[in-house]
Motif scaffolding. Structure first.
Motif, mmCIF file in Angstrom:
data_model
loop_
_atom_site.group_PDB
_atom_site.id
_atom_site.type_symbol
_atom_site.label_atom_id
_atom_site.label_comp_id
_atom_site.label_asym_id
_atom_site.label_seq_id
_atom_site.Cartn_x
_atom_site.Cartn_y
_atom_site.Cartn_z
ATOM 1 N N ILE A 221 -11.652 16.542 9.739
ATOM 2 C CA ILE A 221 -12.018 17.873 9.270
ATOM 3 C C ILE A 221 -12.931 17.775 8.056
ATOM 4 C CG2 ILE A 221 -11.100 19.946 8.158
ATOM 5 C CD1 ILE A 221 -8.651 19.625 10.064
ATOM 6 N N HIS B 43 -4.720 18.574 14.844
ATOM 7 C CA HIS B 43 -5.948 17.957 15.363
ATOM 8 C C HIS B 43 -5.788 16.449 15.460
ATOM 9 C CE1 HIS B 43 -9.991 16.856 16.176
ATOM 10 N NE2 HIS B 43 -10.171 16.303 14.993
ATOM 11 N N GLY B 44 -5.207 15.866 14.427
ATOM 12 C CA GLY B 44 -4.972 14.432 14.475
ATOM 13 C C GLY B 44 -4.102 14.053 15.659
ATOM 14 N N LEU B 45 -3.015 14.775 15.814
ATOM 15 C CA LEU B 45 -2.101 14.473 16.910
ATOM 16 C C LEU B 45 -2.780 14.666 18.266
ATOM 17 C CD1 LEU B 45 0.700 13.618 17.731
ATOM 18 C CD2 LEU B 45 1.485 15.982 17.456
ATOM 19 N N SER C 234 -4.826 19.830 10.277
ATOM 20 C CA SER C 234 -5.031 18.380 10.219
ATOM 21 C C SER C 234 -4.023 17.668 11.106
ATOM 22 C CB SER C 234 -4.893 17.882 8.785
ATOM 23 O OG SER C 234 -5.956 18.350 7.990
ATOM 24 N N MET C 235 -2.778 18.047 10.946
ATOM 25 C CA MET C 235 -1.738 17.393 11.736
ATOM 26 C C MET C 235 -1.975 17.631 13.224
ATOM 27 S SD MET C 235 1.175 16.321 12.756
ATOM 28 C CE MET C 235 1.936 17.807 13.415
ATOM 29 N N SER D 202 -1.622 10.916 12.198
ATOM 30 C CA SER D 202 -2.139 12.207 12.679
ATOM 31 C C SER D 202 -2.694 13.024 11.524
ATOM 32 C CB SER D 202 -1.028 12.999 13.377
ATOM 33 O OG SER D 202 -0.666 12.380 14.581
ATOM 34 N N HIS E 117 -5.836 11.224 10.063
ATOM 35 C CA HIS E 117 -6.994 11.286 10.954
ATOM 36 C C HIS E 117 -7.517 12.714 11.067
ATOM 37 C CE1 HIS E 117 -9.774 10.812 14.170
ATOM 38 N NE2 HIS E 117 -9.042 11.500 15.020
ATOM 39 N N GLY E 118 -6.596 13.649 11.210
ATOM 40 C CA GLY E 118 -7.014 15.047 11.277
ATOM 41 C C GLY E 118 -7.760 15.452 10.020
#
Lengths: 201, 201
Positions: free
Chosen positions: A168, B163-165, B160-161, A160, A163-164
């Motif tokens: 970004i 959005h990734g999740l 980031s966390m 997560s 990837h996030g």
DNA sequence: TTTAGTTTGTTGACACTGTCAACAATTTGT
DNA sequence: ACAAATTGTTGACAGTGTCAACAAACTAAA
């Protein structure tokens, strides 16, 4: 344009030409007609090998996952397991940075129906398993007893974040966020430091 | 289909109809011609109000960011700052879960040239600032001195966390990852627990 | 080897898209 | 009330995915 392929090789030729198109100009500019044009065949020829655009898309997504897996595994060997995890993360971000269109193809593109493209899904699963297995052999900071844990869950957490962050970093929004140049420069290091704090015992 | 609009209201009518289309069937199914059809006007009428598809796209992306910002701010008040941050995160994931097509519109769609659509970028920046300002008033676990820190950097990490999740949760890949039902159930709680470990003093 | 059958490639069509150009209607400013 | 500007319409063009009909080429059996 690639040389006109012989019979029976057409399928493979279509796939690699499509792959090339995505590398060059992104999945939104991939069309079966352009593939055909580049190969010097009629616009319908590819349809003898792929039932629809989605089917060739599934092939090149699978190819990308393969490439991505190889890239993740090509990281240098590191002494400490946490160092290795860190390098894996950096490798992840590097792939996204150097192959943004293929990264978007794998992770930001509405996929063809997964049930109909099991091979593609298996390749994706394999890429994930690289991360999951790395975490399986990495001692982590313990969590509260009420919190479930497993290498898959830890992998999902790390993924997560990665990837996030990757998304970004290549997002069009980033430049408008009024970050200082110093902040921009330290984004990755900062996120990795926080990640360490979350994971390291 | 919406009632045929009067003059001068057409621009607004186009925007909300386009917004509705994206809500219902996703940005890939948004076409100016469909908008026109639904409004009972000619296929070219929208072009008097939007120079191109990208221009109406920028409008509905901006709208979505507004909606998203409002949603983030609508979280219940919480006593502790860390509780509030947590609820903000949950609200973030909830928005993505309940409005997947609009979430994808904002974060997974190749954007129209940002320079030409400054309003859109401002709305995005505003959504980010909500998170950043929350972090600004949240005491965090100190980092090593060599690691740069600022509320923007912390916001980028949390974002980031999240959005990734959010992306992974709505990804087509997720079902193929061979997760146990228990793992699936605890994904969010686990990630939030790790996030706490990274941030809480 | 010849012939029948199957696979693969081609041509042409259809519906859909974004967008340009020419023209008509309508609104606005004087 | 009339000229000018704005807004809406019609028609066209190039691009897309995909279907149908037909032709060529390869394959297998006689």
């Amino acid at each position: 344009m690639t040389t006109k392929p012989k019979r029976a090789e057409l399928r493979e030729a279509c796939i690699s030409e499509a792959f090339r198109i995505v590398e060059e100009s992104g999945v939104e500019n991939l069309s079966l007609r352009e593939v055909a044009r580049r190969l010097g065949i009629s616009h319908q020829a590819p349809y003898r090998h792929f039932a629809s655009r989605d089917h060739i898309l599934a092939e090149i997504i699978a190819l990308s996952f393969d490439e991505f897996s190889v890239y993740l595994n090509s990281r240098p060997l590191n002494q400490s397991v946490h160092d290795d995890l860190r390098h894996m993360g950096l490798h992840y971000l590097n792939y996204a940075k150097h192959h943004p269109l293929k990264y978007r193809l794998m992770f930001n593109t509405p996929m063809p129906d997964p049930v109909k493209h099991i091979n593609m899904m298996n390749k994706a699963q394999h890429a994930f398993s690289i991360l999951s297995e790395r975490l399986e052999h990495t001692p982590l900071r313990p969590l509260a007893l009420s919190i479930e844990s497993s290498s898959n869950l830890e992998a999902l957490f790390v993924w997560s974040m990665l990837h996030g962050l990757a998304s970004i970093l290549q997002s069009d929004v980033l430049p408008s966020l009024k970050l200082t140049t110093l902040e921009k420069k330290h984004m990755i290091a900062h996120c990795f430091a926080r990640l360490s704090q979350a994971l390291q015992p």
